[in-house]
Write a protein that holds these residues in place. Structure first.
Motif: not given
Length: 212
Positions: A6-16, A27-43
């Motif tokens: 189920r969604p709340n049990h689905l274990r995800l890994v984000i790859v950069l 550029a790296e700072a922008a990538e880090a911000e993108r990852t932060r936004v994605l992580r929050i959206a997934l959570l």
């Protein structure tokens, strides 16, 4: 890999694409911000993000250790460079792969899908769209895995039929049996030994090859 999690049990890994340096540039700072936004959206969507990993040559080993249910690739144009590592990481144990990108060049989407990406989102990520993307990716992955299993079963049955036919041919030529009699003898041997018909047939073939 828990395909029915189920969604709340689905274990995800984000790859950069790469790990951040000690002093990240713009550029790296922008990538880090993108990852932060994605992580929050997934959570917020109820998914369990267990790790954020660089897409390097060590990725297969890390994926094997973590055993996630899905891999989420977060990258711009550099995502093409890490796709090979992600595919290698899922070669022995397949997992659904979702790729988010802000890259407007979509010419490599076909290559990504062919490499095993279950869903490719070329317009970035928003919290409203995460759940549908993940759901579609999981559904597509499960459908493809079912097709793979059915194809493997069909191929296996065809190979077994060939083995049985060859064993029948040996009995017919060497003992003068009819096809029906040869099949009945193979089936009786399989029942007596409690093993599959194809296994009896293969043993007969192996013995015949050994004796010449």
């Amino acid at each position: 890999m828990q395909a029915d999690a189920r969604p709340n049990h689905l274990r995800l890994v984000i790859v950069l694409p790469v790990a951040l340096s000690a002093y990240p540039d713009e550029a790296e700072a922008a990538e880090a911000e993108r990852t932060r936004v994605l992580r929050i959206a997934l959570l917020e969507a109820g998914y369990n993000v267990v790790a954020t990993l660089p897409g390097d040559r060590f990725l297969p080993e890390r994926i094997a250790q973590i055993q996630p249910d899905m891999i989420v690739v977060d990258a711009e144009s550099q995502g093409r460079d890490i796709l090979e590592h992600v595919v290698m990481a899922t070669r022995d144990e397949r997992r659904p792969i979702v790729m988010f990108s802000d890259d407007e060049d979509t010419s490599h989407v076909r290559r990504a899908i062919a490499a095993g990406v279950s869903a490719y989102v070329a317009a970035g990520v928003s919290s409203d769209h995460v759940r549908p993307v993940i759901d579609v990716a999981m559904a597509r992955f499960e459908h493809e895995e079912q097709l793979r299993r059915e194809l493997a079963d069909a191929r296996g049955q065809l190979e077994e039929r060939k083995v049985v036919d060859r064993a029948k041919g040996l009995l017919m030529s060497r003992q003068g049996l009819s096809e029906h009699e040869a099949y009945a003898r193979l089936r009786k041997a399989a029942m007596d030994k409690g093993i599959r018909l194809a296994e009896v047939a293969q043993r007969l073939i192996d013995a015949a090859d050994l004796l010449g």
